[in-house]
Design an enzyme around this catalytic site. Structure first.
Site, PDB file in Angstrom:
ATOM      1  N   HIS A   1       1.384   5.260   6.389  1.00  0.00           N
ATOM      2  CA  HIS A   1       1.185   5.908   5.089  1.00  0.00           C
ATOM      3  C   HIS A   1       1.451   7.405   5.208  1.00  0.00           C
ATOM      4  O   HIS A   1       1.778   7.903   6.284  1.00  0.00           O
ATOM      5  CB  HIS A   1      -0.227   5.609   4.576  1.00  0.00           C
ATOM      6  CG  HIS A   1      -0.486   4.140   4.421  1.00  0.00           C
ATOM      7  ND1 HIS A   1      -1.131   3.392   5.379  1.00  0.00           N
ATOM      8  CD2 HIS A   1      -0.144   3.279   3.431  1.00  0.00           C
ATOM      9  CE1 HIS A   1      -1.193   2.126   4.987  1.00  0.00           C
ATOM     10  NE2 HIS A   1      -0.591   2.029   3.813  1.00  0.00           N
TER      11      HIS A   1
ATOM     12  N   SER B   1       0.804  -1.220   0.000  1.00  0.00           N
ATOM     13  CA  SER B   1       0.000   0.000   0.000  1.00  0.00           C
ATOM     14  C   SER B   1       0.838   1.272   0.000  1.00  0.00           C
ATOM     15  O   SER B   1       0.348   2.344  -0.374  1.00  0.00           O
ATOM     16  CB  SER B   1      -0.947   0.008   1.198  1.00  0.00           C
ATOM     17  OG  SER B   1      -0.232  -0.129   2.412  1.00  0.00           O
TER      18      SER B   1
ATOM     19  N   ASP C   1      -2.726   6.274  11.864  1.00  0.00           N
ATOM     20  CA  ASP C   1      -1.944   5.675  10.776  1.00  0.00           C
ATOM     21  C   ASP C   1      -0.609   6.411  10.706  1.00  0.00           C
ATOM     22  O   ASP C   1      -0.542   7.554  10.239  1.00  0.00           O
ATOM     23  CB  ASP C   1      -2.709   5.799   9.459  1.00  0.00           C
ATOM     24  CG  ASP C   1      -1.954   5.206   8.270  1.00  0.00           C
ATOM     25  OD1 ASP C   1      -0.789   4.802   8.437  1.00  0.00           O
ATOM     26  OD2 ASP C   1      -2.524   5.169   7.164  1.00  0.00           O
TER      27      ASP C   1
END
Length: 450
Positions: free
Chosen positions: A423, A169, A420
């Site tokens: 990312h 990702s 998060d």
């Protein structure tokens, strides 16, 4: 008279002798100057990244028509290359440097609300982040200046090509960045489709330019229990160590391949399926358990064999992205225990900083694998973004992203637990990765020759 005549002749001989010495000295100086200049030109020609200066700026002057066939540079270099000391190579290491705040620079390269393709989990301002300083940091390599992105020229060089990102990702994060960087520079029809090949293929098409910028979900490169991008297990990793063709047959037609695999290898134990009869995720799996470093090395060997056998490196340019930092432990930079990147608004300013979640042994395994490929005549360039991501604890989405379910009361009271820190917000750090990548895909001298 005779003596006078003799004296005059003696003076002429001495004069001629001294003049000869002077002429010999001047000639030597000229020769040394010639060779010095010639060597400097050869050294500049041998550099991996050639930094040149152009006088036009298609970004700030929209009236300038960028035509790649009329000797237009891929990058609009506003800053000249600066070499700290003279050397025989005069190379620029773009991956060694520091972050510099520069709110007068051309960053961000685009605006979040002007990129229609941006995934909600990366659109931090849209989902509540108040500060935007994280968008204004410029990566400054040591000893040289960084080439400035020119979207129009890049689009021309991508005409008729397929650029494919393959990996986890974080590589999708970089794919989003690339689309947003190029979107405003591509006229005509554009579309994005997701869900192809059982959900593993994401495609961006610019039909008027016949450009394809794609992303293929393969977090461990080989067949794994994580092959479904929306339905996979996070508590263990199971792979078929030699099974790569299930995915790789969809990569071979790309003109430019950009790989990554790292985050999914950080669990201490990886399960390797034994025998063709064992099903991934099935109840009767037969497997060996190995440590993650050994498994990482093994999968890179499988990938290397595929690259060596199936990809013509004279026609396809290949790159491998370095490891990326995950700022989940605030104690790494002097923060509180049990906290992470939530609320961070400034980078770590020590350019030697290394967060505890990044294993340097994995980077050495990757470098060694690429070096062995190079010895066989297959060049896969490492875009070594590992160090430059270490300092950017301020650049993650945390809770400022599209949430698929509301935060619990406990998460609202302790947002660190729902943050998060893996990312990256866009616009942001992945835009720098793409600038580095494009600098190697399309060197300035290569473009100048077109």
């Amino acid at each position: 008279m005779g003596k006078k005549h003799h004296s005059k002749g003696s003076w002429d001989t001495k004069t001629m002798f001294h003049c000869s010495i002077v002429m010999f000295f001047l000639g030597g100086v000229a020769t040394l100057t010639f060779y010095r200049n010639n060597n400097n030109q050869e050294a500049a020609t041998s550099s991996n990244i050639k930094i040149t200066l152009t006088t036009t700026d298609p970004i700030t002057n929209p009236n300038i028509d960028t035509d790649i066939n009329t000797n237009t540079q891929v990058f609009d270099h506003q800053r000249r290359l600066k070499i700290a000391s003279s050397s025989s190579t005069d190379t620029c290491d773009l991956f060694s440097g520091k972050w510099v705040h520069d709110n007068n620079s051309h960053y961000p390269l685009y605006k979040e609300d002007e990129c229609p393709y941006l995934h909600g989990d990366l659109a931090c301002l849209t989902y509540g982040r108040k500060d935007s300083k994280f968008q204004q940091w410029r990566w400054q390599p040591h000893g040289c200046d960084f080439p400035r992105f020119d979207g129009k020229a890049i689009v021309e060089r991508l005409r008729g090509k397929r650029l494919l990102f393959v990996g986890d990702s974080v590589n999708r994060n970089q794919w989003d960045s690339m689309m947003c960087m190029l979107h405003s520079s591509i006229p005509g029809k554009k579309r994005v489709s997701m869900g192809g090949l059982n959900g593993t293929l994401y495609t961006f098409r610019a039909s008027d330019y016949n450009i394809s910028i794609d992303y293929y979900w393969a977090p461990m490169l080989v067949e794994s229990n994580g092959d479904d991008p929306s339905n996979h297990r996070l508590d263990h990793r199971t792979i078929r160590i030699k099974s790569i063709m299930k995915h790789a047959r969809h990569w071979v037609d790309a003109d430019i391949l950009v790989f990554n695999t790292y985050l999914w290898w950080r669990l201490p134990v990886i399960k390797l399926l034994k025998g063709v009869g064992s099903l991934l995720g099935g109840p009767n799996q037969v497997y060996d358990e190995v440590d993650n470093l050994r498994a990482y090395k093994m999968v890179l060997e499988t990938w290397s064999k595929w690259v060596h056998t199936h990809v013509d490196s004279s026609k396809t340019k290949m790159f491998f992205m370095g490891l990326t930092a995950t700022h989940s432990r605030a104690t790494d930079w002097g923060g509180n225990k049990n906290e992470g990147c939530y609320g961070e608004t400034e980078p770590v300013m020590d350019d030697r900083f290394w967060e505890s979640g990044t294993d340097p042994k994995m980077l050495r395994i990757l470098e060694s694998s690429l070096n062995r490929l190079k010895a066989k005549g297959v060049n896969v360039k490492l875009i070594n973004i590992t160090q430059l991501t270490q300092c950017r604890k301020d650049a993650h989405p945390t809770v400022h992203r599209k949430l698929w379910r509301p935060l619990t009361d406990d998460q609202q009271k302790n947002p660190h637990r729902a943050s998060d820190c893996t990312h990256w917000c866009l616009p942001g750090v992945p835009d720098i990765w793409n600038e580095l990548l494009l600098a190697y895909i399309f060197p300035a001298t290569e473009t100048a020759g077109k």
